[in-house]
Design an enzyme around this catalytic site. Structure first.
Site, mmCIF file in Angstrom:
data_model
loop_
_atom_site.group_PDB
_atom_site.id
_atom_site.type_symbol
_atom_site.label_atom_id
_atom_site.label_comp_id
_atom_site.label_asym_id
_atom_site.label_seq_id
_atom_site.Cartn_x
_atom_site.Cartn_y
_atom_site.Cartn_z
ATOM 1 N N GLY A 39 0.733 -1.505 -0.131
ATOM 2 C CA GLY A 39 0.524 -0.085 -0.005
ATOM 3 C C GLY A 39 0.879 1.721 0.158
ATOM 4 N N SER A 40 2.060 1.334 -0.805
ATOM 5 C CA SER A 40 2.659 2.562 -0.675
ATOM 6 C C SER A 40 2.069 3.653 -1.460
ATOM 7 C CB SER A 40 4.328 2.476 -1.033
ATOM 8 O OG SER A 40 4.326 2.090 -2.108
ATOM 9 N N ASN A 41 0.989 3.141 -2.533
ATOM 10 C CA ASN A 41 1.021 3.722 -3.297
ATOM 11 C C ASN A 41 -0.492 5.138 -2.462
ATOM 12 O OD1 ASN A 41 1.538 4.395 -6.195
ATOM 13 N ND2 ASN A 41 1.754 2.961 -6.147
ATOM 14 N N LEU B 69 -10.898 -7.213 -12.861
ATOM 15 C CA LEU B 69 -12.327 -7.388 -12.309
ATOM 16 C C LEU B 69 -13.743 -7.580 -13.320
ATOM 17 C CD1 LEU B 69 -11.329 -3.464 -10.987
ATOM 18 C CD2 LEU B 69 -12.042 -5.904 -9.406
ATOM 19 N N ASN C 193 -6.441 3.326 -11.801
ATOM 20 C CA ASN C 193 -6.101 2.389 -11.462
ATOM 21 C C ASN C 193 -4.748 2.775 -11.491
ATOM 22 O OD1 ASN C 193 -4.395 -0.135 -10.999
ATOM 23 N ND2 ASN C 193 -4.590 -0.466 -13.186
ATOM 24 N N HIS D 295 -0.689 2.014 -13.272
ATOM 25 C CA HIS D 295 0.193 0.247 -13.612
ATOM 26 C C HIS D 295 1.030 1.030 -13.817
ATOM 27 C CE1 HIS D 295 -0.011 -3.815 -16.154
ATOM 28 N NE2 HIS D 295 0.706 -2.652 -16.674
ATOM 29 N N THR E 118 -11.674 0.330 -17.399
ATOM 30 C CA THR E 118 -12.526 0.152 -18.500
ATOM 31 C C THR E 118 -12.414 -1.729 -17.980
ATOM 32 O OG1 THR E 118 -11.058 0.575 -20.427
ATOM 33 C CG2 THR E 118 -12.837 1.737 -19.892
ATOM 34 N N LEU F 35 -8.398 -5.289 -19.060
ATOM 35 C CA LEU F 35 -7.643 -5.107 -18.208
ATOM 36 C C LEU F 35 -6.708 -4.164 -18.894
ATOM 37 C CD1 LEU F 35 -6.292 -6.281 -15.710
ATOM 38 C CD2 LEU F 35 -4.747 -8.197 -17.316
ATOM 39 N N GLU G 112 5.295 7.489 -9.322
ATOM 40 C CA GLU G 112 3.625 6.651 -8.789
ATOM 41 C C GLU G 112 3.459 7.423 -7.893
ATOM 42 O OE1 GLU G 112 3.216 2.155 -8.891
ATOM 43 O OE2 GLU G 112 5.167 1.302 -9.969
HETATM 44 C C1 GRF Z 1 2.492 -1.041 -7.621
HETATM 45 O O1 GRF Z 1 3.608 -0.660 -8.255
HETATM 46 C C2 GRF Z 1 1.882 -0.364 -8.690
HETATM 47 O O2 GRF Z 1 2.207 0.177 -9.453
HETATM 48 C C3 GRF Z 1 0.701 -1.940 -9.094
HETATM 49 O O3 GRF Z 1 1.601 -2.694 -7.794
HETATM 50 C C4 GRF Z 1 2.622 -2.259 -7.139
HETATM 51 C C5 GRF Z 1 1.773 -1.772 -5.389
HETATM 52 O O4 GRF Z 1 2.329 -0.927 -4.575
HETATM 53 N N1 GRF Z 1 0.202 -1.961 -9.364
HETATM 54 P P1 GRF Z 1 1.505 -0.877 -3.347
HETATM 55 O O5 GRF Z 1 1.047 -1.256 -2.451
HETATM 56 O O6 GRF Z 1 1.156 0.534 -4.269
HETATM 57 O O7 GRF Z 1 2.685 -0.597 -2.559
#
Ligand code: GRF
Length: 201
Positions: A12-14, A93, A107, A109, A141, A144, A174
C-alpha cells in the site's frame, strides 16, 4: 468533501502517498475507507494508524469472480465514494463491477501503457530491451490495463537494471503522479473524451 475509497492488496505505498498528500495539501476530500482483498495486506495497518476505516473482503472465500465483485461493491458502496482508487489492487474485475464505477475509478499500472499489460511489467520491459519504461494512471474500463490515460511518467532503463532496481525507480514516480491525478479528479479537472482525458488548469 469528495469521498475516496482506496483498494489495496499489499504494502500500500501508493495508498500511503495519496493519504499523505491529501493531509499535507488539505485536499477537499476525505479518504473514506481503505479496503483490501487480503487480510495480510501491510497497508491496512498504516491506514488504521491514520484513523481511516479499513475493511477486508477476502477474495479467496468467494467461489466466483461475480460473487466476490458483488460483495466488494456492496462494501465499497457503504462508504458512498465519489472516486474509487485502485492502488496495487491485484484483481481482474468483472465488467459489471467496472461499469458500476465508470468514470469514477482510477488504476495505476507500472508500465507505459499500452506496452506491457498484466504482471511482471518490469521484467517484460527489461526482456523487450526498451530504453525507457514508466508508469500510467488511467480510468478503469472492462479491458485489463486499458482505459483513458490521465498521467504517465517515464524513467530510463539502465544497462545493469534488474527487476528490483527498475521497479524502485518506477515506484518513486508512482508516488508522484498518482496523488496528483487523484487531486485533479477531486478538483473536477478531468474530462474523459473517448480514449483521451482532457485536463483543465
Ligand atoms: C505498484 O507498482 C502498482 O503500480 C502495482 O502494484 C504495485 C503496488 O505497490 N499495480 P503498493 O502496494 O502501492 O506499494
Amino acid at each position: 468533501m469528495k469521498k475516496i475509497v482506496i483498494l489495496i492488496s499489499g504494502r500500500g505505498s501508493n495508498m500511503q502517498a495519496i493519504v499523505e498528500a491529501a493531509a499535507k495539501q488539505q485536499w477537499p476530500a476525505q479518504i473514506a475507507a481503505v479496503i483490501s482483498n487480503r487480510a495480510d495486506a501491510g497497508g491496512l495497518e498504516y491506514a488504521a494508524s491514520r484513523g481511516i476505516p479499513t475493511a477486508v473482503v477476502v477474495s479467496k472465500q468467494f467461489a466466483t469472480r461475480d460473487v466476490f465483485d458483488a460483495a466488494l461493491q456492496a462494501k465499497i458502496d457503504e462508504f458512498a465514494p465519489d472516486l474509487v482508487v485502485l492502488a496495487g489492487f491485484m484483481r481482474i474485475l468483472t465488467a459489471g463491477f467496472v461499469e458500476h464505477y465508470a468514470g469514477r475509478m482510477l488504476n495505476i499500472h507500472p508500465s507505459l501503457l499500452p506496452s506491457f499489460v498484466g504482471l511482471a511489467t518490469h521484467q517484460q520491459a527489461i526482456d523487450a530491451g526498451v530504453k525507457v519504461h514508466g508508469v500510467t494512471v488511467h480510468f478503469v474500463t472492462a479491458e485489463l490495463d486499458h482505459g483513458p490515460i490521465v498521467a504517465q511518467a517515464v524513467v530510463p532503463v539502465l544497462d545493469d537494471d534488474n527487476e528490483d532496481t527498475l521497479s524502485h525507480r518506477v515506484l518513486e514516480q508512482e508516488h508522484q503522479i498518482y496523488p496528483r491525478a487523484v487531486l485533479q479528479f477531486v478538483e473536477g479537472k478531468l474530462r474523459i473524451d473517448g480514449n483521451r482525458v482532457h485536463i483543465s488548469n
